[in-house]
Structures are given as structure tokens and as C-alpha cells.
Design an enzyme around this catalytic site. Structure first.
Site, short mmCIF file in Angstrom:
data_model
loop_
_atom_site.label_atom_id
_atom_site.label_comp_id
_atom_site.label_asym_id
_atom_site.label_seq_id
_atom_site.Cartn_x
_atom_site.Cartn_y
_atom_site.Cartn_z
N SER A 1 5.58 4.32 3.55
CA SER A 1 5.21 3.29 2.59
C SER A 1 6.22 3.19 1.45
O SER A 1 6.44 2.11 0.89
CB SER A 1 3.80 3.54 2.03
OG SER A 1 3.72 4.79 1.37
N GLY B 1 2.22 7.62 -1.03
CA GLY B 1 2.97 8.81 -1.41
C GLY B 1 3.82 9.35 -0.28
O GLY B 1 4.59 10.29 -0.47
N CYS C 1 -11.03 1.88 9.40
CA CYS C 1 -10.46 1.96 8.06
C CYS C 1 -9.44 0.85 7.83
O CYS C 1 -9.40 0.23 6.77
CB CYS C 1 -9.83 3.33 7.85
SG CYS C 1 -9.12 3.58 6.21
N GLY D 1 0.84 -1.19 0.00
CA GLY D 1 0.00 0.00 0.00
C GLY D 1 0.87 1.24 0.00
O GLY D 1 1.55 1.52 0.98
N MET E 1 -4.33 3.70 -3.05
CA MET E 1 -5.77 3.66 -2.79
C MET E 1 -6.35 5.07 -2.77
O MET E 1 -5.89 5.92 -2.02
CB MET E 1 -6.06 2.99 -1.44
CG MET E 1 -5.76 1.52 -1.41
SD MET E 1 -5.98 0.84 0.27
CE MET E 1 -4.41 1.31 1.02
N CYS F 1 -8.52 9.48 8.61
CA CYS F 1 -8.07 8.52 7.61
C CYS F 1 -8.68 8.82 6.24
O CYS F 1 -9.89 8.81 6.08
CB CYS F 1 -8.47 7.12 8.07
SG CYS F 1 -7.98 5.80 6.97
#
Length: 361
Positions: A18, A14, A102, A11, A37, A199
């Protein structure tokens, strides 16, 4: 890694965490696919929505480290599974934590299902947490080694199946080292600040955002004795323990101590406020929780000595499981807890092992 490389879907938001996660797994020999996502559609042209820039950052990072990347839209799933619950909770006078839901419903369900359709064996995210398999074959969710960045609190609603297919490469690494790695390998987003806010909704002013979706009605602010000391703008805009933004800073009422939100009376649209950080109305010796979820695979036994967090970044608080069944949990604390807030999560720990928890009532 011998033989054919294992495929992992990362996932990618940006952000730095991650991005470094994807790079680390590529270095370990995995076949890495990045998945961005998009989970919120409204106000894409707002100054508070960074979706376009985040996607460009993902593409730049993927190009630099040599991984394929694609975007997927889970906005419908997010609104149905997370945001609708978020609004229901605020309407009922509670203060939900949408990041918890989430994770369980989007990042580790919709996202996981999509990753499996791409032929992946596992997924990975930039969360600061750890996973290990114990001698009995069960998977355990552990705090990150860097306890100052630990995010296991937000992950406590995952189940064993989700945990068994998840990698958290950053769980063993201090945040400072993650930033160093990003700079060393020349990531274009190495200096990008960490995201905050709800989120997937971003950092827009919360009161303005909530006001678009929930009807609000002003009402009285009262002391425990029933004295009216002000007017609130709508109960949904306040949370227990809140000090700033309640409009009583210059009030001559009371003893001069700071005012805090202590209770909400939804039936009478009344906000109760108290003076002093340690007012009895702000202290909770026993809490009850429902909507339980046990990432450990089973609940703790009644009478067990545990530690609990009733909010993110809170220090572990010693407690005893007074009662637990399929639907309800009761915790008694060695020291009364401050501003325990309905709608937030009470999460149990046995040392570094996160057992799970429930929603505070």
C-alpha cells in the site's frame, strides 16, 4: 495529468504494497490522501496486534512521500458485517474466508463511502489485481500480471459500482519490483514482511482466538467405516483436507498412510478422517455454491466452459457451469477437486477475467 489533480484515497496499512501504491499514484499526478483503517478493537496490547506500529509506519511513509494521512475506525462495521458472519459459519461447521467478505463490506464499502465523503473520485489499494473497462462499458476484474501474487480471488464479491471507482496500481507490477521500488525510494518499511492471518485480526494463534468466541465440545474421530480412532477437540477447529494437528500422526490404526480430515457430522459431533491424499472422500467432481456475487455484472450461461478456484493460490481447474440461477450455482469439474471445503469461495474465471462466484455448500 492535465488540469486539477484527481483526488484518490489510498488504503494504507503500513505495509510495503500500500505504501508503494500511494507513491506510484503521487508520481502519476494524483492528489493522494492516505487512509489507515482500524477495524479491530480487542487485545490492542496483545503481542499479536501490530496496529500501533502499523500506524506509525503509515505516518512515516506519508511524511516521506508527501501525502496527507488520517485514521478511521471501522471496528463496529467489521464486527457487524464480517466477524459475526465468520462466527456463524464456524458454528455451522463451515470454514469461511473472512478476507473475501472484508473486502466487499469494509475495504470497498465502508472505506469507499468514507473516501467519497472526502471528495475523492476513486480509491486505491495495494491488491494485486487489475481493472479495465470493456467495449460494452462494463468494468472487468482481471488477474494481476504476476499470477503468483494475484488476489482477484479475494475481490470477486465486488460489484460494478465499486470496481468503477477502484485503482489497483500494483496489478501490472511483479512483487519483486514493488520491493525494489520501496528500497529505491527509501521507504522506512521497505523490508517489512507481508502480513498474514485473518483479515485485520492478525497472526495470533487461531485455535486460541476462536476458542474465546465459540463453545467447543470434544467428540469422536471416526473412519468412514465407523471405527473410532481418536477424539477431536471441537469441530470448529478442523477443516477439510487438514493433515497437521489432528493428533493421529503416531496412530497404529489403518494402513500407515497420512490421516486427513474428510467430513464433519455436526448433528452427531463427529469428525470423519481418512487415510491417503487421494481417498475418494476427499475428491469432489461436482460442487454447489450459493450466495452468489458476479463482479462481471452478470452470471455465466449454463453450459459455459470456465475455470474455477475453490481456494486461494489454487491452480485454475477446468469446469463446466452445469446450472446457474439467482441463488445457486453448480459446477462440474474435468478432474475431481481435492478437499473442496464448505464455506470457502468458488470463483469463476474466463481466462484472466474474474467473473465472480459463490460460497461452497
Amino acid at each position: 495529468m492535465s488540469g486539477a489533480a484527481k483526488r484518490v484515497v489510498v488504503g494504507m496499512s503500513g505495509g510495503v504494497d500500500s505504501s508503494v501504491t500511494a507513491w506510484l499514484l503521487k508520481q502519476q499526478g494524483y492528489e493522494v490522501i492516505g487512509l489507515f483503517m482500524k477495524n479491530w478493537e480487542d487485545d490492542d496490547d496483545s503481542e499479536y496486534c501490530s496496529t500501533r506500529q502499523d500506524w506509525l509506519d503509515v505516518v512515516s511513509v506519508a511524511d516521506l512521500i508527501g501525502v496527507d494521512v488520517e485514521a478511521v475506525n471501522f471496528a463496529a462495521e467489521y464486527k457487524d458485517r464480517v466477524f459475526a458472519d465468520f462466527l456463524r459459519e464456524y458454528s455451522a461447521g463451515r470454514t469461511p474466508n473472512p478476507d473475501v467478505l472484508c473486502n466487499a463490506e469494509i475495504k470497498f464499502k465502508a472505506f469507499l463511502d468514507h473516501a467519497m465523503s472526502l471528495g475523492a473520485e476513486t480509491i486505491a489499494t495495494g491488491h494485486y489485481a487489475r481493472v479495465r473497462q470493456n467495449a460494452a462499458g462494463r468494468f472487468e476484474l482481471l488477474k494481476a500480471l504476476d499470477h503468483t501474487k494475484d488476489q482477484s480471488y479475494f475481490l470477486h464479491r465486488l460489484n460494478q459500482a465499486q470496481l468503477s471507482r477502484t485503482l489497483f496500481p500494483l496489478g501490472e507490477i511483479p512483487k519483486t519490483r514493488v520491493r525494489e521500488i520501496a528500497a529505491e525510494i527509501g521507504l522506512p518499511n521497505a523490508k517489512k514482511k507481508d502480513s498474514t492471518g485473518i483479515c485485520f485480526i492478525g497472526e495470533r494463534p487461531f485455535r486460541d482466538f476462536l476458542n474465546r468466541y465459540l463453545p467447543t465440545k470434544p467428540g469422536p474421530m471416526k473412519t468412514p467405516e465407523g471405527k473410532v480412532v481418536g477424539e477431536h477437540i471441537g469441530l470448529a477447529f478442523y477443516t477439510l483436507g487438514q493433515r497437521k494437528g489432528i493428533g493421529l500422526g503416531g496412530s497404529r490404526d489403518g494402513n500407515g498412510d497420512a490421516w486427513y480430515v474428510a467430513r464433519k457430522d455436526m448433528a452427531n459431533n463427529t469428525l470423519y478422517v481418512v487415510q491417503g491424499h487421494d481417498h475418494p472422500w476427499l475428491l469432489t467432481p461436482v460442487l454447489n455454491a450459493s450466495d452468489l456475487s458476479w463482479v462481471a455484472g452478470e452470471p455465466p450461461a449454463a453450459g459455459a466452459a470456465m475455470a474455477a478456484k475453490t481456494r486461494y493460490r489454487q491452480s485454475d481447474a477446468a469446469c463446466t457451469v452445469q446450472a446457474v440461477d439467482a441463488d445457486a450455482l453448480s459446477l462440474g469439474f474435468a478432474e475431481p477437486q481435492w478437499a473442496v471445503t464448505p464455506g470457502q469461495s468458488a470463483v469463476l474465471y474466463d481466462g484472466d477475467i474474474c467473473l465472480g462466484g459463490g460460497i461452497i455448500q
